[in-house]
Design an enzyme around this catalytic site. Structure first.
Site, mmCIF file in Angstrom:
data_model
loop_
_atom_site.group_PDB
_atom_site.id
_atom_site.type_symbol
_atom_site.label_atom_id
_atom_site.label_comp_id
_atom_site.label_asym_id
_atom_site.label_seq_id
_atom_site.Cartn_x
_atom_site.Cartn_y
_atom_site.Cartn_z
ATOM 1 N N SER A 275 -17.594 -5.205 -16.753
ATOM 2 C CA SER A 275 -16.278 -5.066 -16.120
ATOM 3 C C SER A 275 -16.352 -4.615 -14.671
ATOM 4 O O SER A 275 -15.991 -3.489 -14.321
ATOM 5 C CB SER A 275 -15.431 -4.129 -16.966
ATOM 6 O OG SER A 275 -15.378 -4.672 -18.256
ATOM 7 N N ARG B 57 -19.371 -6.800 -6.135
ATOM 8 C CA ARG B 57 -19.511 -5.411 -5.688
ATOM 9 C C ARG B 57 -19.342 -4.511 -6.904
ATOM 10 O O ARG B 57 -18.747 -4.899 -7.916
ATOM 11 C CB ARG B 57 -18.448 -5.049 -4.635
ATOM 12 C CG ARG B 57 -17.038 -5.162 -5.125
ATOM 13 C CD ARG B 57 -15.960 -4.692 -4.181
ATOM 14 N NE ARG B 57 -14.657 -4.918 -4.799
ATOM 15 C CZ ARG B 57 -14.004 -6.057 -4.782
ATOM 16 N NH1 ARG B 57 -14.520 -7.097 -4.139
ATOM 17 N NH2 ARG B 57 -12.851 -6.213 -5.397
ATOM 18 N N ASP C 66 -13.580 -7.145 -19.049
ATOM 19 C CA ASP C 66 -12.866 -6.466 -20.147
ATOM 20 C C ASP C 66 -11.399 -6.910 -20.262
ATOM 21 O O ASP C 66 -10.842 -6.956 -21.357
ATOM 22 C CB ASP C 66 -12.968 -4.930 -20.044
ATOM 23 C CG ASP C 66 -12.536 -4.368 -18.697
ATOM 24 O OD1 ASP C 66 -12.190 -5.146 -17.797
ATOM 25 O OD2 ASP C 66 -12.542 -3.127 -18.547
HETATM 26 C C1 GLC Z 1 -12.584 -2.276 -12.239
HETATM 27 C C2 GLC Z 1 -13.426 -3.550 -12.272
HETATM 28 C C3 GLC Z 1 -12.751 -4.611 -13.114
HETATM 29 C C4 GLC Z 1 -12.389 -4.056 -14.479
HETATM 30 C C5 GLC Z 1 -11.548 -2.795 -14.330
HETATM 31 C C6 GLC Z 1 -11.190 -2.162 -15.665
HETATM 32 O O1 GLC Z 1 -11.412 -2.545 -11.556
HETATM 33 O O2 GLC Z 1 -13.658 -4.015 -10.966
HETATM 34 O O3 GLC Z 1 -13.598 -5.732 -13.257
HETATM 35 O O4 GLC Z 1 -11.713 -5.006 -15.230
HETATM 36 O O5 GLC Z 1 -12.257 -1.850 -13.556
HETATM 37 O O6 GLC Z 1 -12.317 -1.766 -16.374
#
Ligand code: GLC
Length: 450
Positions: free
Chosen positions: A99, A114, A152
């Site tokens: 995530s 990133r 996620d």
């Molecule tokens: C951060 C990540 C994203 C993820 C979110 C929730 O924003 O960059 O990819 O879905 O966290 O976990």
């Protein structure tokens, strides 16, 4: 891999792992195919040193090791059989919920754009995270194939679709946990990036048959230039001292990882305030007439340490309806080493907590509302179904109510629109969702589509 070699995968055991915040979770899922499933899982905290490791190897070797432990504990038969006689038939498909922002190049291929949420391993940026994990799985000789890469939010969307009531398809998956983000179903014609990819190559490898595509918005980085987001001295200081200043500015005002830190900075500033009439924790003689004690802030109080206040502290204080805020007083003592705070100070802390939590929820509504409005969803469907997950929606008292209150204030949504937006918790949905996607990916491979 040939069709026959892959047949064992249809037996219905799928692995899913989830890296996205404080914990790394491994689970195996048996899909029963009738909206039900059984799930076995384990969870381990990601050591802080690995979140800021020098090499990608350190983190990914740790992840592979956890998968090995899980297999030995819960699926030792497959593991031992594979060690005795390595065979592709013993392989388990794994859905990798990763995530963080990724440039996804295929169902099991994606390059890290990133890091977010406190992770900072420079070497991994730009690398294919599936390949990084597969390499370490292979090094341990594990019968596991990384079959799908999943955010996620996408996992949550999938899980909600699998389990949600009625025939309405799920429109969005959103996370309000350590981080915040949302993914939704978009019409392919509106996905400009794909039009560009189509123009550049004549054999784009994605399925166009439904005319739909799930878009991961990465809304955590909305308005990094702070054109519209609120900005307090505490937000500013939090950002400056974070590992990624100027990035994820929306997330830094909305998600669980940051709310405690905003509160800590606000409380500390008020504790150190020059005006004794304003300053916190100076005088215990207050509304409850408790003049017997003077507040003490322990020298090693987490109040002085970055990330010293956990978001669970906010949930406890927000919920506190006890006499003279007894619970807040106790929690200040237990969690922060702030002893004998006056009721007046507790009321002030509660006011801060409420402002921070409610601001987060109202901003969350902005993100949800924007997607609903821009897709015209309320005009197209009777019910707009949204699956949500994360510690804030699950544990922060009133979080969904504040979201709804704000949605109703948006003219394009209003009272009527809010009634048709169905928000449902898809608890731990990303694990189930990743397993579902691994299933879809392995079926597509069986049909020779991938
Ligand atoms: C951060 C990540 C994203 C993820 C979110 C929730 O924003 O960059 O990819 O879905 O966290 O976990």
């Amino acid at each position: 891999m040939s069709n026959s070699e892959h047949c064992s995968h249809s037996q219905g055991v799928y692995l899913a792992v989830d890296l996205g915040g404080t914990n790394f979770r491994v689970c195996s899922i048996v899909l029963h195919g009738n909206q039900t499933f059984s799930l076995t899982h384990s969870k381990v905290a990601v050591p802080h040193a690995l979140m800021e490791a020098t090499t990608a190897y350190e983190l990914f070797a740790f992840l592979a090791k956890q998968i090995e432990l899980f297999l030995r504990t819960h699926h030792n038969d497959k593991f031992e059989a594979h060690l005795r006689r390595p065979s592709l038939q013993q392989y388990l498909d794994l859905g990798f919920t990763f995530s963080f922002p990724v440039n996804q190049l295929g169902i099991n291929k994606g390059k890290l754009i990133r890091w977010t949420k406190g992770f900072d391993i420079e070497e991994a940026v730009g690398q294919d995270v599936c390949a990084l994990l597969q390499k370490e799985l292979d090094a341990l000789n594990l019968p596991v194939i990384v079959a799908a890469l999943v955010n996620d939010t996408v996992g949550t969307l999938m899980a909600r679709s699998y389990t949600s009531p009625g025939k309405t398809g799920t429109f969005m998956g959103a996370i309000f946990g350590t981080g915040t983000n949302g993914a939704y179903v978009e019409k392919l014609t509106r996905v400009k990036k794909m039009a560009q990819i189509d123009a550049e190559s004549d054999s784009a490898s994605y399925d166009k048959s439904t005319g739909l595509m799930i878009v991961n918005t990465e809304w955590g980085s909305f308005d990094n230039n702070l054109k519209v987001l609120p900005d307090t001295p505490y937000d500013k200081a939090l950002d400056t001292e974070s590992v990624n200043p100027g990035i994820q500015m929306f997330e830094k005002r909305v998600s669980g990882m940051f709310l405690g830190e905003i509160l800590r900075r606000a409380i500390l500033a008020l504790y150190e305030h020059k005006d004794p009439n304003v300053a916190f924790f100076r005088d215990a003689s207050s509304a409850d007439n408790d003049t017997s004690s003077t507040t003490t802030v322990a020298q090693d109080s987490p109040l002085y340490k970055q990330w010293g206040i956990d978001t669970s502290f906010l949930s406890i204080v927000e919920e506190d309806a006890s006499d003279h805020l007894r619970i807040t007083k106790q929690t200040l003592g237990k969690d922060l080493g702030i002893h004998a705070a006056s009721t007046e100070d507790c009321v002030a802390v509660k006011t801060l907590v409420h402002a921070i939590g409610k601001r987060a929820a109202r901003l969350a509504a902005v993100a949800l509302g924007a997607v609903v409005i821009s897709t015209n969803k309320l005009q197209e469907d009777d019910i707009v179904d949204i699956g949500v997950d994360g510690s804030l929606v699950e544990y922060y008292p009133g979080f969904e109510d504040y979201i709804r209150e704000a949605l109703r204030e948006i003219p394009e949504i209003g009272l009527e629109g809010d009634k048709r937006i169905r928000i449902g918790l898809a608890k731990d949905g990303s694990g189930l969702g990743a397993a579902l996607i691994a299933l879809v990916a392995s079926k597509a491979e069986e049909r020779g589509e991938a």
